[in-house]
Each structure stands twice: as structure tokens, then as C-alpha cells.
Enzyme design. Structure first.
Site, PDB file in Angstrom:
ATOM      1  N   CYS A  61      44.901  45.969  40.335  1.00 21.57           N
ATOM      2  CA  CYS A  61      46.038  45.456  41.103  1.00 21.57           C
ATOM      3  C   CYS A  61      45.918  45.752  42.596  1.00 21.57           C
ATOM      4  O   CYS A  61      46.347  44.953  43.429  1.00 21.57           O
ATOM      5  CB  CYS A  61      47.356  45.988  40.553  1.00 21.57           C
ATOM      6  SG  CYS A  61      47.657  47.732  40.882  1.00 21.57           S
ATOM      7  N   ASP A 115      53.763  39.958  43.141  1.00 18.77           N
ATOM      8  CA  ASP A 115      53.281  40.880  42.118  1.00 18.77           C
ATOM      9  C   ASP A 115      51.996  40.339  41.498  1.00 18.77           C
ATOM     10  O   ASP A 115      51.981  39.222  40.982  1.00 18.77           O
ATOM     11  CB  ASP A 115      54.358  41.030  41.039  1.00 18.77           C
ATOM     12  CG  ASP A 115      54.081  42.177  40.085  1.00 18.77           C
ATOM     13  OD1 ASP A 115      52.930  42.640  40.033  1.00 18.77           O
ATOM     14  OD2 ASP A 115      55.012  42.601  39.379  1.00 18.77           O
ATOM     15  N   HIS A 142      50.533  41.500  38.838  1.00 15.92           N
ATOM     16  CA  HIS A 142      50.431  41.923  37.441  1.00 15.92           C
ATOM     17  C   HIS A 142      50.778  40.790  36.474  1.00 15.92           C
ATOM     18  O   HIS A 142      51.693  40.898  35.653  1.00 15.92           O
ATOM     19  CB  HIS A 142      51.332  43.128  37.190  1.00 15.92           C
ATOM     20  CG  HIS A 142      50.977  44.312  38.024  1.00 15.92           C
ATOM     21  ND1 HIS A 142      51.477  44.490  39.294  1.00 15.92           N
ATOM     22  CD2 HIS A 142      50.157  45.358  37.786  1.00 15.92           C
ATOM     23  CE1 HIS A 142      50.989  45.608  39.789  1.00 15.92           C
ATOM     24  NE2 HIS A 142      50.190  46.157  38.897  1.00 15.92           N
TER      25      HIS A 142
END
Length: 462
Positions: free
Chosen positions: A130, A348, A350
Site C-alpha cells: 500500500c 485508498d 486497499h
């Protein structure tokens, strides 16, 4: 949660539907091995391997929160600030401008099904990459500012307006200009003069996207970043801190032949050494100054963000020279691009998506743009950060230094987040290793296959 039975929604369609469509295209874990005639048992084993890989990817998507379509609510009575621009959400025009600007960020997420990474058999970065992905987003924003005209946006205005700022999926609106850009089957449609003029910008946008592809030849793709990380003692599957990622990005830009007029400078010891920056940017006439991306790794507290730095973070995000902040919250890294009141606005990484084949003409761009603004409280922010700035020329760099210095030096209760120095950094010092006689340097052992670390390595504690 069983990802194959979930009925939650992702980007306007069910998560189940998304996974099933993606899984049909997923290669086996042994991708890249020589093909042989397989017996029935071999085929069954291969299918089991595929299913296992799909299940792991689906579980990571569930684990990191992207199997649920989370809508963030915004306060219409408060201004929303995003990288130097203010948006009044009570004004329909400004609300649409915000939608378009947010959806124009490059959204670089976990991917699966690409070629094995250097020195490993991994074909996905789900669960550990990430920080590399947020670093890609930070660099991508700098490249878009560097290469595209001022005020450029990719996601142009859609026909419908929704009060909850839930941006449209192209399938929701057949007349959406966004869908028209993607619609390769509409070649017979008459193009307006504006569309013809936009073609060079669309081609450049697509080129920038391709630089971050999951392919060994992509200059800023996951394969290249992992390869460059070896010199810092990192390998595929390791946890990368924001500071190390900043140095990897610097090396990647320096090695690229596509960006001769751009350099990346990484601050050391929470200090921007101005003579070093000038040494990178200055060059003989007629082109006397290169554009520069300045990356500043900092740690704003111990285990939690020091509240006294929140106002400084807000002031930095109000500057037009700021290109974002990577850091996130405990357990995973995020890319911050703005704020409203006491909440940060972010993208994000993820969410595990299948790899896109950039060699294909007019490859789909939709998965590289996020249409759902999300936010979180400042109090949840991890103190480990890397802050990015961009300056086009020498005058812009001097203005940037003055504005940033004013923003970070506003509180007498704490040390500045970082400082500017007219001195030159000690020449005998190895890049990336601070002087031991300056300020506290924290170090921990490498964390393998772990994204849940508190990221206290590679940072100066201030």
C-alpha cells in the site's frame, strides 16, 4: 465473511459480480511457467490453484475495506479544501468542479495477475504494497501537474447531480462524457471541435497512466519500484516505509528517459537543503532550471499524530504547490489530498483489482480513477508521513519555499514540522542515512509480509 456470497456494492455493481468477472481473467499462481500438455489431474490442480489465488485476493479486498461501498457525507455549509482549491458545496457548479477534480486523480491500487515481481513468485501486491501505491499516487499527481495544462481534469461533468456526492459510474448515465472517452465502439459519432482539441491531452493522460502499469518496462510500475527498493534492503513482500518510498521515487524519476526536465528531491533530517535543490535544478542555458518535486518525510509524534500539527497539515493542503501527503492511518497507508473541518479527504489503495493490459489500444482507464470521495478524522491519522510539493521553475520554487516555511512555522508550542536551510548537506553523508549527531533517528528491523506495523522506522521524531 464469504466473499463469494456477499451482496455488498462496489462502484455501482455488486461485489459478487465484480469478483466473478475479475476472477475469470486471473492467471494461475504459476504464471510465466512454460506451458505443457496437462492431464485431467493437472488441470484440476491448476483450477484449485487459481481458486486459492482468487480467494486470497477477495479476502484482502474484504479485509481492507473495499468490498463495502462506503459513502462519505460532506458538510455543505463548510468549505472543502483540496490541494490549494476551495469548493463551496452549496454551489452546484463548484460541487461539480469538485467531483471532476477529485475523479481526475490517478487512483493506483493493489493489482493481481501480473508477471512475478523481481526475485519472487508474487503476482500481486495485495496485503503489503500500500505504501508503494500511495507513493505512486503522489508521484502521479506531480506528473499531472507537470505535464498537463493548468486546471486540466479528466472526469468532465456528468449530466446527473446527486446530493451525497456519490459520483456516477459510467454505466449509470449513457450520455456521460466520461463514458464517451472510454467508448471505443462510438467511432462513428461526430466529434465536436472541443473533443478534437482534447485529443492530445487525452493521449498524454493515457501515457502517464501507462507509466504506472504492472509491467516490468513501466518506469514507475510496481516491478520497477520493487527492483529499485533492493538497494535499500527491501524486496517484494516487505513493508515499505514512506521515507524509503520517497527515495525509490527519486531514483525512478532519475532513471526515466521520459522526464528530462523534472527532478525529485528528498529532504533529509526534516530539512530541505536549498543549495542541494538548486544544484539539482540548475543547468546551462537556454533552459536554466528544471522543475522539481520536493518530498519531505516526517514523523509528527509518537504512536499518534501530535494535535498541534493538525493546523500545519491543513495549511499545507491549502497551498497550490502541495501535491498531497502519503501516510494514512494505523495498519495501512492512504493518499491525502484535502480536508473539510476535522476530516481528511483521501484515496485508498486497499482494493485489489485485476491487472490492465496497457499494450492494448485504448485500454480501459476507469479502474485508474476513483469516483467516491472518502474522508476520515485527523485523530486517526498515522504520524508517519511524506509530504509532496511541486515547483515548475526557479521563481515558483522560491515562492513555494516562502509559503511552505510560513505554514510549518506557525506554532511556538512545537518544533517546526521541517525546516529550510541555506546550507549544503554534508557531502560525506550517504543518501538516506541521517547524521547521527543531529537529531533522533529511529530504526527497527524489516517487517516481512506485514502491513500492520506502526511505521516508526526511517523517520526523524520531532
Amino acid at each position: 465473511m464469504d466473499p463469494t456470497t456477499s451482496s455488498t456494492y462496489v462502484y455501482g455493481r455488486s461485489a459478487t459480480e465484480d469478483h466473478l468477472e475479475d476472477w475469470d481473467l486471473l492467471p494461475s499462481v504459476s504464471a510465466g511457467a512454460p506451458r505443457q500438455e496437462a492431464s485431467s489431474k493437472d488441470q484440476e490442480a491448476e483450477e484449485r490453484s487459481k481458486f486459492k489465488s482468487r480467494l486470497v485476493s477477495a479476502w484482502n479486498s474484504v479485509k481492507y475495506g473495499w468490498s463495502l461501498k462506503q459513502k462519505s457525507k460532506f458538510n455543505k455549509s463548510s468549505p472543502l479544501i483540496m490541494l490549494g482549491k476551495n469548493y463551496n458545496l452549496n454551489n452546484d457548479g463548484e460541487k461539480e468542479s469538485f467531483r471532476s477534480a477529485f475523479a481526475s486523480f490517478l487512483w493506483l491500487t493493489y493489482r493481481r495477475g501480473f508477471r512475478p515481481l523481481p526475485g519472487s513468485s508474487l503476482t500481486t501486491d495485495s496485503g503489503w504494497g500500500c505504501v508503494l501505491r500511495t507513493g505512486q499516487m503522489l508521484l502521479a499527481q506531480g506528473l499531472l501537474v507537470h505535464l498537463m495544462p493548468p486546471g486540466w481534469t479528466w472526469a468532465v461533468k456528468c449530466c446527473a447531480v446527486k446530493d451525497d456526492l456519490d459520483l456516477l459510474h459510467p454505466a449509470d448515465n449513457a450520455e456521460c462524457e466520461w463514458a464517451r472517452e472510454e467508448g471505443g465502439n462510438k467511432r462513428g459519432r461526430k466529434l465536436s471541435v472541443g473533443s478534437l482539441l482534447d485529443r492530445p491531452k487525452l493521449a498524454k493522460h493515457r501515457m502517464v497512466v501507462s507509466w504506472f502499469a504492472e509491467h516490468p518496462a513501466a518506469p514507475f510500475g510496481i516491478h520497477k519500484l520493487v527492483e529499485l527498493g533492493k538497494s535499500s534492503g527491501k524486496k517484494a513482500g516487505d513493508w515499505y516505509g514512506p521515507s524509503i518510498v520517497a527515495h525509490i521515487l527519486k531514483k525512478a524519476v532519475a532513471a526515466s528517459v521520459d522526464l528530462p526536465n523534472l527532478v525529485v528531491y528528498v529532504a533529509q533530517d526534516c530539512t530541505v537543503y536549498l543549495q542541494d535543490v538548486r544544484g539539482l535544478c540548475e543547468r546551462p542555458p537556454p533552459h536554466c532550471w528544471k522543475s522539481v518535486i520536493v518530498l519531505v518525510p516526517v514523523r509528527l509524534g509518537g504512536q499518534e499524530l501530535n494535535p498541534s500539527y493538525i493546523s500545519c497539515v491543513k495549511k499545507l493542503l491549502k497551498l497550490q504547490c502541495c501535491i498531497g501527503i502519503i501516510g494514512g492511518k494505523p495498519k495501512h497507508s492512504l493518499f491525502f489530498v484535502g480536508f473539510q473541518d476535522d476530516h481528511l479527504l483521501y484515496l485508498d489503495p486497499h482494493y485489489c483489482q485485476p491487472t490492465v493490459n496497457i499494450k492494448k489500444d485504448n485500454f480501459a482507464l476507469e479502474s485508474f480513477h476513483c469516483k467516491y470521495p472518502r474522508k476520515m478524522a485527523f485523530s486517526r491519522m498515522d504520524p508517519s508521513c511524506t509530504i509532496g510539493f511541486y515547483a515548475e521553475g526557479q521563481d515558483e520554487f522560491e515562492s513555494m519555499c516562502a509559503a511552505v516555511n510560513e505554514a510549518v512555522s506557525t506554532s511556538a508550542e512545537t518544533y517546526p514540522m521541517f525546516i529550510f536551510s541555506d546550507e549544503k548537506r554534508w557531502d560525506g553523508e550517504e543518501e538516506g542515512i541521517p547524521r547521527t549527531n543531529s537529531i533522533t533517528y529511529l530504526q527497527r528491523d524489516n517487517v516481512l509480509d506485514n502491513e500492520d506495523g506502526n511505521s516508526m522506522d526511517e523517520f526523524v521524531l520531532i
